[in-house]
Design a protein around this motif. Sequence first.
Motif, mmCIF file in Angstrom:
data_model
loop_
_atom_site.group_PDB
_atom_site.id
_atom_site.type_symbol
_atom_site.label_atom_id
_atom_site.label_comp_id
_atom_site.label_asym_id
_atom_site.label_seq_id
_atom_site.Cartn_x
_atom_site.Cartn_y
_atom_site.Cartn_z
ATOM 1 N N ILE A 495 39.506 46.766 24.073
ATOM 2 C CA ILE A 495 40.234 45.830 24.931
ATOM 3 C C ILE A 495 39.241 45.162 25.877
ATOM 4 O O ILE A 495 38.607 45.835 26.692
ATOM 5 N N ARG A 496 39.100 43.865 25.741
ATOM 6 C CA ARG A 496 38.223 43.116 26.646
ATOM 7 C C ARG A 496 39.015 42.802 27.917
ATOM 8 O O ARG A 496 40.142 42.285 27.855
ATOM 9 N N VAL A 497 38.445 43.155 29.048
ATOM 10 C CA VAL A 497 39.087 42.967 30.340
ATOM 11 C C VAL A 497 38.168 42.075 31.163
ATOM 12 O O VAL A 497 37.027 42.440 31.443
ATOM 13 N N GLU A 498 38.655 40.893 31.543
ATOM 14 C CA GLU A 498 37.762 39.938 32.221
ATOM 15 C C GLU A 498 38.543 39.114 33.236
ATOM 16 O O GLU A 498 39.758 38.995 33.166
ATOM 17 N N GLY A 499 37.789 38.571 34.182
ATOM 18 C CA GLY A 499 38.399 37.753 35.214
ATOM 19 C C GLY A 499 37.733 37.983 36.557
ATOM 20 O O GLY A 499 36.926 38.900 36.738
ATOM 21 N N ARG A 500 38.089 37.162 37.512
ATOM 22 C CA ARG A 500 37.470 37.206 38.843
ATOM 23 C C ARG A 500 37.622 38.575 39.496
ATOM 24 O O ARG A 500 36.728 39.068 40.171
#
Length: 814
Positions: A495-500
């Motif tokens: 699971i790719r988890v990304e963001g500010r």
Amino acid sequence: MAFPPSSARVVIIGGGVIGCSVAYHLAKLGWQDIVLLERKQLTSGTTWHAAGLIAQLRATANMTKLARYSQELYGKLEEETGVATGFRRCGSITVALTDERREEILRQAAMARAFGVQVEEISPGEVKARYPHLNTDGVTAGVYLPRDGQGDPANIALALAKGARMKGAQIIENTLVTGIARDSRRITGVNWQQGAETAHIACDMVVNCAGMWGHQVGRMLGTNVPLQACEHFYIVTENIPELTQLPVLRVPDECAYYKEDAGKILLGAFEPRAKPWGMDGIPSDFEFDQLPEDFDHFEPILEAAVARMPMLAAAGIHTFFNGPESFTPDDAYHLGLAPEMDNVWVAAGFNSIGIQSAGGAGMALAQWMDAGDKPFDLCDVNIARMEPFQGNRTYLAERATETLGLLYADHFPYRQKETARGIRRSPMHAQLLAHGAVMGEFAGWERANWFADPGQDAEYRYSWKRQNFFGNVAAELHALRTNVGLYDMSSFGKIRVEGRDVCAFLNHIAGGQCDVPVGRIVYTQFLNARGGIEADVTITRLEEHAYLVVTPAATRLVDQTWMRRHLGDYNVVLTDMTAAEAVMAVMGPASRTLLQMVSPDDFSNAVNPFGTAQEIEIGMARARVHRVSYVGELGWEIYVSSDMAAHVFEVLHAAGQTLGMKLCGLHMMDCARLEKGFRHFGHDITCEDHVLEAGLGFAVKTDKPTFIGRDSVLRKREAGLAKRLVQFRLRDPEPLLYHHEPILRDGQLVGYLSSGAYGHTLGAAVGMGYVPCAGETVAEMLASTYEIDVMGTRVVADAQLKPFYDPTGARMKV
């Protein structure tokens, strides 16, 4: 005739025993504005024709807890509601006709003791004394559970319904749910039809208790509820003079069960190959109906039954019944909050054990709905375990031909499903098969479990003893421990988890410290507020604002759902990358040598220390290596884009031949991780197991200001541990361990093994399980004498908290 109200707190769809139980238990918790809608009359789907067997023992401790609760509830319902449930404790007997089945039922008896269920192992003569009508020729053993029983299925449901009404629930029959109103991930109401009248109920929650219609209703609600109706057969004899009350009798080797009821015998079957029904959808007007007779299909069961119970030959057949029951892909029912929606709950797919399960399932779901959290570990039946593809109707129909019969088939360790196979394949699937891989299936993935030698049949031959792959696994483990092995782990959930806000978000849901340099790998757990383990993962920081969370294959959807439901206002995006990357594990003392042969990159401790990831060239491809290990050896997991995975495998395999590298399977991996004392989620660690008592306190960083479960961790550290997860090794090298074998401390039963396997490196079976230790030091706890109950025989075991293999962990970090 009453019409539904215009609004409700919860709408329950389906008035069988399950829906009635959910309504009853919600009302018992004080809920108001409960509305149950039944398309026809209560019990008219499958409840009315259930056999009504009510057993206590199930495959796990919590499923047994729910079954026992059902029994206790049914014994009290008549007094509470005035509706006779017909419940009586007549006991049950299961007999074995083979040595293999004898071992199975004796292991089940040991498990029953561990779960606190009264059980007696009985000889063929004792079986005959308790069931004089039985022909005991060929019977090798029996097990008697005195507190098992039977009841009247329809009246149990009607008693639950009356109990719910007495507490204010509205139960409205002849009302069909025809559609829904939806706002993003929430159902805002349901449309209904009663005769010519149509209207709408606004609601806060919906519960799908639609039984064999559950799949269709699930689709209407925007959720995946994989189940398939099958034809289910039984006969009822004419009245047999002077027939007295008898225990329920199960003869699984002949696919049959027998129940005495009002002077008659009901003979039911779970035949090896079942007949799916209703593949085009279950008619909405199906009511107290049965399916056409198929005597040819049932005849082999009846012939064996007449030989086993000679009095049947003289008794006429009063009823030949064929009615539908719903079955799930794994023979476990569906319970819980649907992962696709935020207010749709499910209780369906009860695999012909709905009566014995209904009370407990209704109680557990009601508590979950009320508290917003599972009351205890329900991973066996959590609806979120189901993969999206498993709602495919072709898949369900094919798998259902097998799952009905598996209820009475030999439950051999490592037994693999035979139907609906080949759906999810890693990019190396064909190459692995060409090299002798024997595949197992897990969450739809075809995975190499072991490798056959040249000239050896590449297939399972099941047994409770040493199976035909025992030596193959030993050789694979030896290669891994002394040289180098390669195995395919592409089924990892990714699971790719990304963001500010990604770093802050992961630090909120994970016990470990995720604010680490790019390239660092964090082993951690997602905890609940009680400090229990909801997920066991690695988290790799790929970029400043992007991480990869790697989960077990079976829990990817569960873990991603947990993350999504805790997103709150965090600016984060979750993406399932499971199919995008293949994973090959290269493990063993020579693994660094192998990788240096196929890559110009540096795999030294200085450049790529344990717990870090780096981008590399390999062959003519690009990949990313994670230096971690689940087997206790130096090694790397190689993550490579799926389109280049076959090339990378070929490069590794060709180079590995010069080193004597061995292809390995996942049975080997399980043996290796148990020798090393590594936990397995769902067995050794669950949402009920406190992270400190599981021995994973090193993965929790309480110096972080806040994360889910932090307060519980601090309280537990101050109060002390009530139990510890202990490793065991048998002193006798012969017995085998699987799981749920009782643990005895100084002769007293104190628990059971959460997992077990043969430790080929250690020369004996190994396992682990929780041992109570409140107020004790570690030295005091380990000073005791420990034994493991293996099918009734106590085997002395060594116990320790540290792993039996490489207790310092030095081999992984050389």
